[in-house]
Scaffold this motif. Structure first.
Motif, PDB file in Angstrom:
ATOM      1  N   TRP A 220       0.815  -1.217   0.000  1.00 35.89           N
ATOM      2  CA  TRP A 220       0.000   0.000   0.000  1.00 35.89           C
ATOM      3  C   TRP A 220       0.849   1.268   0.000  1.00 35.89           C
ATOM      4  CZ3 TRP A 220      -0.387   4.113   3.348  1.00 35.89           C
ATOM      5  CH2 TRP A 220       0.222   3.984   4.592  1.00 35.89           C
TER       6      TRP A 220
ATOM      7  N   LYS B  21       2.567   6.286  -5.828  1.00 31.46           N
ATOM      8  CA  LYS B  21       2.059   6.459  -7.197  1.00 31.46           C
ATOM      9  C   LYS B  21       0.869   7.416  -7.211  1.00 31.46           C
ATOM     10  CE  LYS B  21       3.527   1.864  -8.802  1.00 31.46           C
ATOM     11  NZ  LYS B  21       3.065   0.533  -9.294  1.00 31.46           N
ATOM     12  N   TRP B  22       0.012   7.334  -6.188  1.00 31.90           N
ATOM     13  CA  TRP B  22      -1.150   8.233  -6.128  1.00 31.90           C
ATOM     14  C   TRP B  22      -0.744   9.685  -6.013  1.00 31.90           C
ATOM     15  CZ3 TRP B  22      -3.602   4.901  -1.690  1.00 31.90           C
ATOM     16  CH2 TRP B  22      -4.069   3.691  -2.223  1.00 31.90           C
ATOM     17  N   LYS B  23       0.444   9.938  -5.475  1.00 36.54           N
ATOM     18  CA  LYS B  23       0.915  11.316  -5.307  1.00 36.54           C
ATOM     19  C   LYS B  23       0.934  12.090  -6.626  1.00 36.54           C
ATOM     20  CE  LYS B  23       3.996  11.321  -1.274  1.00 36.54           C
ATOM     21  NZ  LYS B  23       5.399  11.499  -0.832  1.00 36.54           N
ATOM     22  N   LYS B  24       1.122  11.377  -7.717  1.00 37.02           N
ATOM     23  CA  LYS B  24       1.250  12.019  -9.023  1.00 37.02           C
ATOM     24  C   LYS B  24      -0.093  12.534  -9.538  1.00 37.02           C
ATOM     25  CE  LYS B  24       5.119   8.927 -10.084  1.00 37.02           C
ATOM     26  NZ  LYS B  24       5.611   7.838 -10.956  1.00 37.02           N
ATOM     27  N   GLN B  25      -1.187  12.120  -8.918  1.00 37.25           N
ATOM     28  CA  GLN B  25      -2.518  12.545  -9.335  1.00 37.25           C
ATOM     29  C   GLN B  25      -2.883  13.862  -8.660  1.00 37.25           C
ATOM     30  OE1 GLN B  25      -5.423   9.396  -9.273  1.00 37.25           O
ATOM     31  NE2 GLN B  25      -3.859   7.809  -9.460  1.00 37.25           N
TER      32      GLN B  25
ATOM     33  N   GLN C  32       1.861   1.995  -3.480  1.00 29.88           N
ATOM     34  CA  GLN C  32       0.718   2.544  -4.214  1.00 29.88           C
ATOM     35  C   GLN C  32       0.497   4.010  -3.860  1.00 29.88           C
ATOM     36  OE1 GLN C  32      -2.528  -0.286  -3.394  1.00 29.88           O
ATOM     37  NE2 GLN C  32      -2.392  -0.872  -5.539  1.00 29.88           N
ATOM     38  N   ALA C  33       0.647   4.334  -2.584  1.00 33.67           N
ATOM     39  CA  ALA C  33       0.452   5.721  -2.146  1.00 33.67           C
ATOM     40  C   ALA C  33       1.437   6.654  -2.845  1.00 33.67           C
ATOM     41  CB  ALA C  33       0.601   5.816  -0.633  1.00 33.67           C
TER      42      ALA C  33
ATOM     43  N   GLU D  82      -8.092   3.987   1.305  1.00 32.28           N
ATOM     44  CA  GLU D  82      -7.124   3.039   1.859  1.00 32.28           C
ATOM     45  C   GLU D  82      -7.274   2.947   3.369  1.00 32.28           C
ATOM     46  OE1 GLU D  82      -4.206   0.236   2.185  1.00 32.28           O
ATOM     47  OE2 GLU D  82      -5.090   0.998   0.311  1.00 32.28           O
TER      48      GLU D  82
ATOM     49  N   VAL E 186      -7.908  13.868  -5.878  1.00 33.78           N
ATOM     50  CA  VAL E 186      -7.951  12.427  -6.176  1.00 33.78           C
ATOM     51  C   VAL E 186      -7.031  11.678  -5.214  1.00 33.78           C
ATOM     52  CG1 VAL E 186      -7.470  10.663  -7.921  1.00 33.78           C
ATOM     53  CG2 VAL E 186      -8.482  12.854  -8.599  1.00 33.78           C
ATOM     54  N   TYR E 187      -5.838  12.244  -4.996  1.00 33.11           N
ATOM     55  CA  TYR E 187      -4.847  11.637  -4.096  1.00 33.11           C
ATOM     56  C   TYR E 187      -5.425  11.477  -2.693  1.00 33.11           C
ATOM     57  CZ  TYR E 187      -0.453  11.395  -1.394  1.00 33.11           C
ATOM     58  OH  TYR E 187       0.561  11.033  -0.534  1.00 33.11           O
TER      59      TYR E 187
ATOM     60  N   LYS F 144      -8.119   8.744  -2.497  1.00 38.64           N
ATOM     61  CA  LYS F 144      -7.570   7.379  -2.504  1.00 38.64           C
ATOM     62  C   LYS F 144      -6.969   7.035  -1.140  1.00 38.64           C
ATOM     63  CE  LYS F 144      -6.685   6.730  -7.442  1.00 38.64           C
ATOM     64  NZ  LYS F 144      -7.534   5.522  -7.546  1.00 38.64           N
TER      65      LYS F 144
END
Length: 465
Positions: free
Chosen positions: A131, A137-141, A134-135, A153, A145-146, A149
């Motif tokens: 996880w 990767k979510w930073k780039k959004q 994944q977090a 989680e 949205v970040y 997500k």
């Protein structure tokens, strides 16, 4: 201290008495004869490290008294687990094959379900699906949205925790705080990196769920406290930007007190954050008048016995290390086995240097120390380097860095480390001809290219014995 509550109907899961925590293990196919356990009783006191030696049946046992929830790290071979919660009355047994630790690890005994939870959590959220990866990767959004997500989680992880019905309420509260703290910390980092507006008291309440997590669990939780510490640092940084200059350590300390007054943090969290800041200030700067005043006020403010004991001990220690106080005597062996006694150098000025071979600043200072030693050749000045290394690393470093003067080594459990309040290296002490500390704060050898320390030694030399 054992606390007895008269009104039993009001007893909280956080109203603890002292009891034992016990951990035993049986190892199949052992790869070494020792395991290591690190115990964190709270987040102001120093951690405690224990070596657990396997007996002839490849078993070990560890027992300690606890007053509150604690955390442990465990290391064996190249395997480990970190920051698992330990509770009073736990009597947990581990059984594992050293060749395949995680696949064979079995837990049993009183309190074992929470350890099983950690094993299952690791498999689900670290092995099957990482996880944290994944977090990142979510930073780039986009931020919205970040954050969404991250919130999803958090709900998934809290839902997973809720499946473990036989754990204590205190564990559930603290572990819930860990989950919330770890995930909300990603948001706090984003507030800093993206220069987003600071959270209001309502934002803090909503994101950190301060009205759901009991204050005692807030302060006991590793991750929850870390999140609030980072949040406090962010508030302090923004305040520095507003003032157009960085806040001093004391201003940071006072700012955290203001956060408590403004109800941004609970009293229990303020006790933890202020205690941690105060401890770091004392270790870094000694007991200045301002730090002493902060310590007096803090000891009146906190109700936490562990925090009080830690700050009291630091204050007492600093008062015994001030200028004019007698230096604690010690006897340590040098590299040839000869015993070096501090008392043998009475009538001379002595510089003590606590160091390790893996400490970059220590090794750098050695270059300046060498020049200072040369300056004081044939004078009544003695240089004693006290290494905290293991014997092999110590002797190897002596040869590699060509360290002069008197070189001795101490074990980690030697009383000299407590006597001199060693919480980090390098650490320096200058002792006058009478055997007393010559200065409360000794300069580093590298300060001002060695001139400041040279001046201090000259001043100590000039005094009559």
């Amino acid at each position: 201290m054992i606390r007895i509550l008269c009104f039993l109907l009001l007893v909280s899961p956080w109203a603890w008495a002292q009891a034992n925590f016990r951990l035993t293990a049986e190892v199949q196919n052992p790869v070494e004869r020792k395991a290591t356990l690190v115990l964190y009783r709270d987040w102001v006191s120093d951690e405690e490290e224990y070596d657990l030696v396997l007996n002839d049946n490849n078993q070990f046992s560890f027992t300690t008294a606890l007053k509150d929830i604690a955390y442990i790290d465990f290391f064996y071979g190249n395997q480990s687990f970190h920051f698992w919660i330990a509770e009073l009355d736990d009597n947990i047994k581990l059984n594992f094959d050293a060749a395949d630790f995680w696949q064979t690890l079995q837990v049993s005994g009183n309190g074992a379900e929470k350890f099983q939870y950690y094993v299952d959590f690791r498999k689900k959220f670290e092995e099957t699906r990482d996880w944290q990866q994944q977090a990142e990767k979510w930073k780039k959004q986009p931020a919205g949205v970040y954050f969404k997500k991250l919130q999803q989680e958090q709900e998934i992880q809290l839902g997973f925790l809720s499946k473990y019905g036989n754990v204590s309420a205190a564990f559930r509260d603290t572990r819930k705080a860990d989950i919330i703290g770890a995930i909300q910390n990603y948001k706090i980092e984003a507030l800093s990196e993206l220069k987003m507006p600071l959270w209001t008291s309502e934002n803090i309440r909503k994101n950190m769920q301060t009205d759901v997590i009991p204050p005692m669990a807030q302060a006991a939780s590793l991750e929850y406290g870390n999140a609030f510490l980072n949040l406090a640092d962010l508030f302090i940084a923004r305040e520095g930007q507003r003032r157009k200059k960085m806040l001093s350590e004391n201003q940071e300390y006072q700012y955290i007190k203001t956060m408590r007054v403004n109800k941004l943090i609970s009293k229990e969290m303020a006790e933890r954050l202020l205690g941690s800041k105060l401890k770091n200030s004392i270790n870094a700067n000694g007991l200045t008048a301002q730090i002493k005043q902060n310590a007096i006020e803090y000891l009146k403010f906190t109700n936490h016995t562990g925090f009080k004991n830690t700050i009291n001990q630091l204050v007492f220690l600093q008062q015994t290390l001030v200028k004019g106080a007698p230096a604690k005597l010690f006897s340590l062996a040098d590299s040839s086995g000869k015993v070096i006694n501090l008392q043998d150098f009475k009538g001379k000025v002595v510089l003590l240097d606590f160091w390790t071979s893996w400490c970059g600043p220590c090794v750098r200072d050695m270059q300046f120390s060498s020049r200072i030693r040369t300056h004081f050749e044939n004078k009544d000045v003695v240089f004693i380097q006290i290494s905290l290394d293991g014997e092999y690393a110590w002797k190897e470093a002596l040869t590699m860095y060509k360290i002069g003067g008197i070189n001795v080594r101490t074990a980690e459990n030697n009383s000299i480390l407590k006597d001199y309040g060693i919480s980090g290296v390098p650490a320096y002490f200058l002792i006058d001809k009478k055997g007393n500390f010559a200065f409360t704060k000794v300069a580093y050898p590298s300060d001002n290219n060695g001139k400041t320390l040279t001046d201090q030694i000259e001043e100590a030399l000039a005094e009559s014995p």
